[in-house]
Design a protein around this motif. Structure first.
Motif, PDB file in Angstrom:
ATOM      1  N   GLY A 240     -21.781  15.922  24.170  1.00 13.86           N
ATOM      2  CA  GLY A 240     -20.471  16.718  24.142  1.00 13.86           C
ATOM      3  C   GLY A 240     -20.799  17.934  24.683  1.00 13.86           C
ATOM      4  O   GLY A 240     -21.348  18.471  25.315  1.00 13.86           O
ATOM      5  N   PRO A 241     -19.642  18.904  24.706  1.00 13.66           N
ATOM      6  CA  PRO A 241     -18.925  19.846  24.931  1.00 13.66           C
ATOM      7  C   PRO A 241     -20.064  20.842  24.495  1.00 13.66           C
ATOM      8  O   PRO A 241     -20.640  22.038  25.322  1.00 13.66           O
ATOM      9  CB  PRO A 241     -17.543  20.351  24.349  1.00 13.66           C
ATOM     10  N   ASP A 242     -20.571  20.611  23.217  1.00 17.89           N
ATOM     11  CA  ASP A 242     -21.917  21.834  22.840  1.00 17.89           C
ATOM     12  C   ASP A 242     -23.382  21.565  23.580  1.00 17.89           C
ATOM     13  O   ASP A 242     -23.589  22.665  24.466  1.00 17.89           O
ATOM     14  CB  ASP A 242     -21.818  21.946  21.258  1.00 17.89           C
ATOM     15  N   GLU A 243     -23.436  20.737  24.034  1.00 18.80           N
ATOM     16  CA  GLU A 243     -24.634  19.946  24.899  1.00 18.80           C
ATOM     17  C   GLU A 243     -24.330  20.647  26.357  1.00 18.80           C
ATOM     18  O   GLU A 243     -25.314  20.722  26.601  1.00 18.80           O
ATOM     19  CB  GLU A 243     -24.744  18.151  24.632  1.00 18.80           C
ATOM     20  N   LEU A 244     -23.401  20.771  26.424  1.00 10.87           N
ATOM     21  CA  LEU A 244     -23.280  21.178  28.198  1.00 10.87           C
ATOM     22  C   LEU A 244     -23.131  22.373  28.156  1.00 10.87           C
ATOM     23  O   LEU A 244     -23.733  22.736  29.102  1.00 10.87           O
ATOM     24  CB  LEU A 244     -22.278  19.966  28.786  1.00 10.87           C
ATOM     25  N   VAL A 245     -22.816  23.082  27.165  1.00 13.28           N
ATOM     26  CA  VAL A 245     -22.977  24.588  27.541  1.00 13.28           C
ATOM     27  C   VAL A 245     -23.802  25.118  27.218  1.00 13.28           C
ATOM     28  O   VAL A 245     -24.765  25.802  27.733  1.00 13.28           O
ATOM     29  CB  VAL A 245     -21.885  24.884  25.923  1.00 13.28           C
ATOM     30  N   GLU A 275     -15.430  19.190  33.778  1.00 12.31           N
ATOM     31  CA  GLU A 275     -15.607  19.205  32.637  1.00 12.31           C
ATOM     32  C   GLU A 275     -16.811  19.612  32.067  1.00 12.31           C
ATOM     33  O   GLU A 275     -16.498  20.330  31.442  1.00 12.31           O
ATOM     34  CB  GLU A 275     -15.989  17.200  32.752  1.00 12.31           C
ATOM     35  N   VAL A 276     -17.164  20.164  33.122  1.00 20.71           N
ATOM     36  CA  VAL A 276     -18.628  21.048  32.427  1.00 20.71           C
ATOM     37  C   VAL A 276     -18.081  22.754  32.848  1.00 20.71           C
ATOM     38  O   VAL A 276     -18.115  23.088  31.516  1.00 20.71           O
ATOM     39  CB  VAL A 276     -20.338  21.223  33.429  1.00 20.71           C
ATOM     40  N   ASP A 278     -14.576  23.165  32.363  1.00 18.66           N
ATOM     41  CA  ASP A 278     -14.495  23.910  31.427  1.00 18.66           C
ATOM     42  C   ASP A 278     -14.765  23.892  29.623  1.00 18.66           C
ATOM     43  O   ASP A 278     -14.272  24.311  28.866  1.00 18.66           O
ATOM     44  CB  ASP A 278     -12.781  22.125  30.883  1.00 18.66           C
ATOM     45  N   ALA A 279     -16.033  23.517  29.854  1.00 19.26           N
ATOM     46  CA  ALA A 279     -16.408  23.492  28.071  1.00 19.26           C
ATOM     47  C   ALA A 279     -17.401  24.859  28.090  1.00 19.26           C
ATOM     48  O   ALA A 279     -16.775  25.633  27.162  1.00 19.26           O
ATOM     49  CB  ALA A 279     -17.460  21.944  28.450  1.00 19.26           C
ATOM     50  N   ALA A 282     -14.520  26.963  27.823  1.00 19.08           N
ATOM     51  CA  ALA A 282     -13.675  26.834  26.100  1.00 19.08           C
ATOM     52  C   ALA A 282     -14.982  27.232  25.366  1.00 19.08           C
ATOM     53  O   ALA A 282     -13.906  28.038  24.254  1.00 19.08           O
ATOM     54  CB  ALA A 282     -13.259  25.685  25.888  1.00 19.08           C
ATOM     55  N   ALA A 283     -16.222  27.946  25.401  1.00 25.24           N
ATOM     56  CA  ALA A 283     -17.303  28.115  24.450  1.00 25.24           C
ATOM     57  C   ALA A 283     -17.119  29.944  25.125  1.00 25.24           C
ATOM     58  O   ALA A 283     -16.853  29.684  23.933  1.00 25.24           O
ATOM     59  CB  ALA A 283     -18.699  27.840  24.888  1.00 25.24           C
TER      60      ALA A 283
END
Length: 298
Positions: A240-245, A275-276, A278-279, A282-283
């Motif tokens: 998910g986005p949180d893990e990528l961040v 995609e990474v 953008d995550a 966003a964070a």
């Protein structure tokens, strides 16, 4: 010396037993007897080794350890240039592998001096073979930093590495290291703690990191090598986005530029860099409390 200035000598890196002296390579005794110079990490240990092997050192013996490595290297290189056969031995295992030797090898290579080896026992390969973990791909990480914060940061850097990881650790730090591994890798990551390899009290403890950390809390003695299972494979959709961040931040904290960190995480996760990116954006916006659009990856 056996050579001359017109005939440069040879640097020989010799493996020594990591425990059982009977594991000494057959060529080691011959090299000890014939070398012009023997550079030893600990001359007292060298004396005990030669006595056990029943061999007499034929040349000059000098100390070569972490404290004098920089100062001693030029002297040994000059001996090599003059035609000497220089044998380098450390307390256990192969020189240069978390032991003195790298500087001397690099200096010899720079002067076009021949470097060869007497292959011998290796705690890294022995622990890997005994661990019961995958060994088709592995990474040797050596000793971790002594400070708790730096140690945890280093572990988090490789938390997503799919390769089996190998570490050396001191007995008085193993409990803290295993606890840090639990925090960085998770409770259930499989590992093996290999203690006193090839010695009388050899022991290999295998299990989840959580169990090994609990076992080590009571104290562990001896020379220790830790083998840790690589990160499990995940489908791209599971990340998910949180893990990528989180992964990007770990790499940034380790010194990578954000652009490179994003590219590395994208490759690791099998995702487009956008995609990474953008995550991460966003964070960042969420932390600031307001929406905005990223301007690009550069």
């Amino acid at each position: 010396m056996t050579g001359s200035a017109d005939s440069p000598g040879t640097l020989v890196l010799a493996g020594t037993p990591i425990g059982d002296v009977a594991d000494a390579p057959p060529r080691l005794a011959a090299e000890l007897a014939s070398a012009d110079v023997v550079a030893a990490e600990d001359t007292r240990r060298l004396r005990r080794l030669t006595q056990a092997l029943g061999v007499q050192v034929g040349g000059r013996v000098v100390s070569y350890f972490e404290g004098n490595e920089s100062a001693r290297t030029p002297e040994l290189v000059e001996a090599l240039v003059g035609g000497a056969r220089v044998l380098l031995v450390t307390d256990a295992g192969m020189p240069s592998v978390s032991d003195p030797g790298y500087r001397l090898v690099a200096a010899a290579v720079e002067r076009d001096i021949r470097v060869t080896a007497v292959p011998g026992p290796s705690a890294v390969l022995t622990a890997l073979a005994l661990s019961g973990l995958p060994v088709d791909r592995f990474c040797f990480e050596g000793f971790l930093p002594r400070k708790a914060g730096e140690r945890l940061s280093r572990l988090k850097e490789v938390a997503g590495d799919r390769r089996t990881l190998v570490y050396f650790e001191a007995p008085h730090r193993i409990a803290d290291t295993l606890a840090a591994m639990v925090e960085a890798f998770g409770d259930e990551r499989r590992a093996a703690v290999c203690r006193e390899l090839t010695k009388t009290y050899e022991e290999v403890r295998r299990g989840p990191l959580m169990d090994l950390a609990a076992w080590a809390a009571d104290g562990v003695r001896g020379e220790i090598t830790v083998v840790v299972e690589g990160a499990p494979e995940k489908d791209a959709g599971e990340i998910g986005p949180d893990e990528l961040v989180r992964r990007v931040r770990v790499r940034e904290e380790a010194g990578e530029r954000r652009k490179e960190a994003i590219a590395a995480v994208a490759a690791e996760a099998g995702l487009p860099k956008r995609e990474v990116f953008d995550a991460v954006v966003a964070a960042k916006n969420a932390d600031r409390g307001g929406p905005s659009k990223g301007k690009g990856l550069s």
